[in-house]
Design an enzyme around this catalytic site. Structure first.
Site, PDB file in Angstrom:
ATOM      1  N   HIS A 525      34.932  50.220  38.724  1.00 13.35           N
ATOM      2  CA  HIS A 525      35.851  49.840  39.797  1.00 13.35           C
ATOM      3  C   HIS A 525      35.113  49.768  41.127  1.00 13.35           C
ATOM      4  O   HIS A 525      35.303  50.583  42.024  1.00 13.35           O
ATOM      5  CB  HIS A 525      37.017  50.828  39.870  1.00 13.35           C
ATOM      6  CG  HIS A 525      37.966  50.712  38.731  1.00 13.35           C
ATOM      7  ND1 HIS A 525      37.951  51.577  37.638  1.00 13.35           N
ATOM      8  CD2 HIS A 525      38.962  49.832  38.488  1.00 13.35           C
ATOM      9  CE1 HIS A 525      38.898  51.223  36.789  1.00 13.35           C
ATOM     10  NE2 HIS A 525      39.534  50.174  37.273  1.00 13.35           N
ATOM     11  N   HIS A 529      33.639  44.254  40.341  1.00 13.97           N
ATOM     12  CA  HIS A 529      34.876  44.048  39.595  1.00 13.97           C
ATOM     13  C   HIS A 529      35.881  43.255  40.433  1.00 13.97           C
ATOM     14  O   HIS A 529      36.554  42.356  39.920  1.00 13.97           O
ATOM     15  CB  HIS A 529      35.473  45.395  39.188  1.00 13.97           C
ATOM     16  CG  HIS A 529      36.882  45.308  38.673  1.00 13.97           C
ATOM     17  ND1 HIS A 529      37.222  44.651  37.501  1.00 13.97           N
ATOM     18  CD2 HIS A 529      38.048  45.803  39.184  1.00 13.97           C
ATOM     19  CE1 HIS A 529      38.524  44.761  37.299  1.00 13.97           C
ATOM     20  NE2 HIS A 529      39.051  45.435  38.311  1.00 13.97           N
ATOM     21  N   HIS A 565      42.591  44.373  45.213  1.00 15.86           N
ATOM     22  CA  HIS A 565      43.509  45.059  44.297  1.00 15.86           C
ATOM     23  C   HIS A 565      43.010  46.452  43.898  1.00 15.86           C
ATOM     24  O   HIS A 565      43.809  47.290  43.452  1.00 15.86           O
ATOM     25  CB  HIS A 565      43.748  44.215  43.042  1.00 15.86           C
ATOM     26  CG  HIS A 565      42.656  44.298  42.029  1.00 15.86           C
ATOM     27  ND1 HIS A 565      41.449  43.648  42.161  1.00 15.86           N
ATOM     28  CD2 HIS A 565      42.576  44.983  40.846  1.00 15.86           C
ATOM     29  CE1 HIS A 565      40.687  43.914  41.132  1.00 15.86           C
ATOM     30  NE2 HIS A 565      41.342  44.718  40.307  1.00 15.86           N
ATOM     31  N   ASP A 566      41.709  46.742  44.039  1.00 16.86           N
ATOM     32  CA  ASP A 566      41.173  48.066  43.698  1.00 16.86           C
ATOM     33  C   ASP A 566      40.385  48.691  44.843  1.00 16.86           C
ATOM     34  O   ASP A 566      39.525  49.550  44.616  1.00 16.86           O
ATOM     35  CB  ASP A 566      40.273  47.980  42.456  1.00 16.86           C
ATOM     36  CG  ASP A 566      41.047  48.088  41.153  1.00 16.86           C
ATOM     37  OD1 ASP A 566      42.142  48.695  41.163  1.00 16.86           O
ATOM     38  OD2 ASP A 566      40.582  47.542  40.130  1.00 16.86           O
ATOM     39  N   ASP A 692      42.677  40.834  35.893  1.00 12.16           N
ATOM     40  CA  ASP A 692      42.228  42.220  35.997  1.00 12.16           C
ATOM     41  C   ASP A 692      41.653  42.747  34.680  1.00 12.16           C
ATOM     42  O   ASP A 692      40.743  43.584  34.685  1.00 12.16           O
ATOM     43  CB  ASP A 692      43.403  43.093  36.445  1.00 12.16           C
ATOM     44  CG  ASP A 692      42.971  44.496  36.841  1.00 12.16           C
ATOM     45  OD1 ASP A 692      41.798  44.677  37.220  1.00 12.16           O
ATOM     46  OD2 ASP A 692      43.799  45.421  36.753  1.00 12.16           O
TER      47      ASP A 692
END
Length: 808
Positions: A525, A529, A565-566, A692
């Site tokens: 992560h 990514h 998103h992360d 994802d």
């Protein structure tokens, strides 16, 4: 269906001889030596709640169109009176003078009744004719011997027309019509036996009396294994007691039956149960009709997909068009098959949510909405809807998920909601001054398109929208700044600066801050990514389907959500954070902890400084809309909501009827219900979810690297949990003993496969399914050993590199 035929013969009655006989035959065969196994069954006329009326095939419709063959050597009074009698009855009469004529007429007309003259000198010829028809070698003339030889009824010579009329009508009613009804019943049996729906007939105690051949094909049981068994040994139903009460009252019942298969997992089939009675008013038989036509069309493909990812079957035709003269595009046919398989696979997953039951029940109810029994199904649906967690997934009792501990740990950790925090210990995570600090620490950024980085990166980015794009090569060339370079390139391709009305310099600063907020120490992560998810999202949006649904601001929101998103992911799961009682768990009440943090931090960082605020030029309404879209997409990556989003997408975007499905997935762009705002939201959620978890759908060398990285992150979490005396979320993810191959197989089986099949059917991107199948096969091969470690992955990578270098 066997036609019923018969023959007669006449002579005087001398008291010692049987002068005439009648023989009823099935297609010229002796009825005692049938080769059809269905001919040995007894049939009874069944009366029930359905009214067949005069159209019932086995009803007595009277002696109409009866064909009679008279075999007399010459005309005489007896033959004349028989002709007159038959004509008075309205029957068709043919006459023959010898055996050759009789055989020729019989083979062309196939008469119902044959009357053979056996009087006096005609006896031998009559016996010869009978032998032609019966292939009998009996020459004796005694009554029993003649019956054994082939004749089965004697007519005494008579010139009274009224007596002959009664005699012939009796013959037809008692012999011909009875055989015709039996033959018709055989045809009905054959139709039921060969029909594509599965059918069971039970007695009033639900003991199976009959099962058609679909039972063997669909459930795997031989017919003799289910006959005389109680139905509940292979078929179960949640509301069986209510259903049985309706059946005992003579009312039809509907419901979903859970069918146990002999060699595979159970399947759920919509069923209709019809009560029938042979006498009186109380039902004596129950007819179970299971709607299995669709399942039979795809069951082999579905099972192969579940067991080993086969190649796409291209010989299947769309329903109802197997011999159509219009051409079909092979890709569209395969896409339709994958779409159907994905819907069926959704309902066969070992993990189920109550809302899935509701969808199935209401779909079944809508098909027969005119029937009063539908009220029972709707009441059942209402009971389920009264529950609070409609989409909370749970493992079915009959599922095989728990058979593999590695898969059970992985899937359980992904979809399970976190436990409540044990304490309120705080972390030192603070974002104050983060923006300025990151901007100061990062090296100077290129400010124009002609200064986008080294030449190697520029060449690599030329293929930035290819599904085979090598994100790890960009990571190496950019010194782990892949999100900055790829993000700026893709956002310029989609015109994001123009849509947001922001300067390119601001967007460069924003990407710098976002990438700097990813934890570089995370093996998985990290910003690489994020760049990978961004690239997958951009590739998805190239499809004609998404181009027709997503406007420019939707595309910009999707790219921003993918990139962020992360952000600030700690390298552990939400479950870990909740178990440790960290600040984020307390802040977000243990609900979508990480996803809420990513969404909140995205806007906190963006709005912290005007030099990075890419939204500052937007008006209030536009900003509110794009903010809502970004937050919704980031929260959609919460795996505890995976089956909720997938069920909604399949239910709404795939539509549960063949007609609607064909319109929805036609090549033409139309104003279908998909263009509604809430449905566009579902599509965007599915898009970022597929991006994802797209690792198993990437080329093999990328898939292996991602698998190694996520496993390393899970290993570190397990070690941290053990060191801190926290509950171990995934016990099987021990560095020295875990099989990475087995974990990938479980991840594909329970998370990736169904979602990607539905997504591919929606946007038509066959590369993802092709890669999943290839990679799945590799993992299957290596899962034979109990342990497949990170070092094993590295050896597999080396062998793959060697193979590629030798090939080139």
């Amino acid at each position: 269906m066997s036609s019923v035929k018969g023959r007669f013969s006449f002579s005087k009655d001398d008291g010692d001889e049987l002068q005439s006989s009648l023989r009823l035959l099935f297609n010229g065969q002796d009825s005692n030596h049938s080769n059809n196994p269905t001919d040995n069954m007894d049939f009874h006329q069944i009366k029930g709640t359905s009214d067949f009326g005069s159209s019932w095939l086995t009803s007595n419709t009277g002696a109409v169109n009866v064909k009679v063959l008279l075999v007399f050597a010459q005309d005489d009074r007896q033959s004349d009176i028989l002709v007159q009698t038959c004509e008075k009855l309205g029957w068709h009469v043919s006459e023959a003078r010898n055996a050759d004529e009789a055989l020729e007429l019989f083979q062309t007309h196939y008469h119902d009744i044959v009357i053979i003259d056996r009087r006096g000198v005609q006896r031998q010829q009559a016996d010869d004719i009978c032998r032609f028809f019966t292939e009998s070698n009996q020459d004796e003339c005694t009554t029993l011997q003649v019956l054994d030889a082939g004749f089965n009824r004697a007519l005494i010579e008579c010139s009274n027309q009224k007596i002959l009329i009664n005699e012939l009508i009796g013959i037809h009613a008692n012999e011909v019509q009875a055989k015709l009804q039996l033959a018709t019943a055989h045809s009905l049996y054959l139709a039921v036996h060969r029909c594509r729906d599965m059918i069971h007939v039970t007695n009033d105690r639900h003991v199976i009396q009959f099962a058609n051949e679909v039972t063997e094909k669909l459930l795997g049981y031989k017919l003799d294994e289910v006959i005389n068994k109680n139905l509940n040994e292979i078929i179960t139903c949640e509301n069986f007691n209510l259903m049985n009460q309706l059946l005992q009252k003579g009312l039809e019942s509907y419901g979903n039956m859970n069918c146990k298969r002999k060699f595979n997992g159970p399947i759920t089939i919509s069923s209709r149960i019809i009560p029938f009675c042979t006498h009186g008013r109380r039902p004596t038989h129950y007819i179970y009709i299971y709607d299995t036509t669709y399942l039979l069309e795809n069951i082999e493909e579905i099972e192969k997909i579940k067991c080993g990812w086969p190649h796409t079957v291209s010989h299947l035709h769309p329903r109802g068009s197997a011999h159509s003269s219009r051409s079909f595009d092979v890709g569209s046919v395969n896409s339709d098959l994958q779409r159907r398989c994905s819907i069926a696979k959704l309902h066969n997953l070992p993990i189920e949510a109550p809302i899935t039951k509701v969808i199935t029940l209401l779909t079944s109810a809508m098909m027969d909405a005119a029937l009063p029994e539908v009220v029972n199904q709707i009441n059942k649906a209402i009971e389920i809807l009264k529950t609070t967690e409609l989409f909370a997934p749970y493992v079915k009792e009959s599922g095989d998920l728990t058979n593999d501990p590695i898969t059970s740990d992985l899937i359980g950790a992904l979809i399970s909601a976190p436990l409540y925090a044990r304490d309120s210990r705080r972390s030192s995570n603070d974002s104050v001054g983060r923006v300025q600090r990151i901007l100061r620490q990062q090296s100077p950024k290129p400010t124009s398109r002609s200064q986008r980085g080294p030449r190697e990166i520029e060449l690599l980015l030329e293929n930035s929208l290819s599904w085979e794009f090598d994100i790890f090569k960009l990571e190496m060339l950019s010194e782990k700044r892949s999100l900055f370079y790829l993000g700026m390139h893709i956002m310029n391709l989609y015109g994001v600066p123009a849509q947001l009305k922001c300067e390119e310099r601001v967007l460069l600063n924003w990407l710098t801050v976002i990438e700097g907020s990813y934890n570089v120490q995370n093996s998985y992560h990290n910003s690489t990514h994020a760049a990978d998810v961004l690239q997958a999202t951009a590739r998805f949006m190239m499809s004609d389907r998404l181009k027709s649904l997503l406007g420019p601001l939707d595309q910009a929101a999707a790219l921003i959500a993918a990139a962020t998103h992360d952000v600030d992911h700690p390298g552990v799961t939400s479950q870990f954070i909740c178990n440790a009682g960290q600040r984020l768990a307390v802040l977000y009440n243990d609900i979508s902890v990480l996803e809420s943090h990513h969404a909140a931090l995205t806007f906190k960082l963006t709005l912290a400084d005007s030099e990075v605020n890419i939204f500052k030029a937007l008006d209030r309404d536009t900003y509110k809309s794009i903010r809502q879209n970004i937050i919704d997409m980031i929260l959609a990556t919460d795996m505890t909501k995976h089956y909720e989003h997938l069920a909604k997408f399949v239910n709404i975007c795939s539509v549960q009827s063949e007609e609607s499905m064909s319109e929805l997935y036609s090549d033409a762009v139309d104003s279908s219900p998909l263009s509604m705002a809430e449905n566009v939201t579902l599509v965007k959620r599915m898009m970022i979810k597929c991006a994802d978890v797209s690792n198993p759908a990437r080329p093999l060398k990328l898939c292996i690297e991602w698998s190694k990285r996520i496993a390393e992150e899970y290993f570190r979490q397990t070690e941290a949990e053990q060191e801190r005396n926290l509950p171990v979320t995934m016990p099987t993810f021990e560095r020295s003993s875990c099989s990475i191959a087995a974990s990938q197989i479980g991840f594909v089986d329970y998370i990736v496969s169904g979602m990607m099949e539905a997504w591919d059917a929606f946007i038509d991107l066959p590369e993802i399914i092709k890669n999943i199948r290839q990679n799945y096969g590799i993992w299957k091969e290596h899962s034979k050993s109990e342990i497949f470690t990170v070092q094993d992955c590295e050896r597999l990578q080396q062998s793959l590199k060697l193979h590629i270098s030798q090939s080139t």
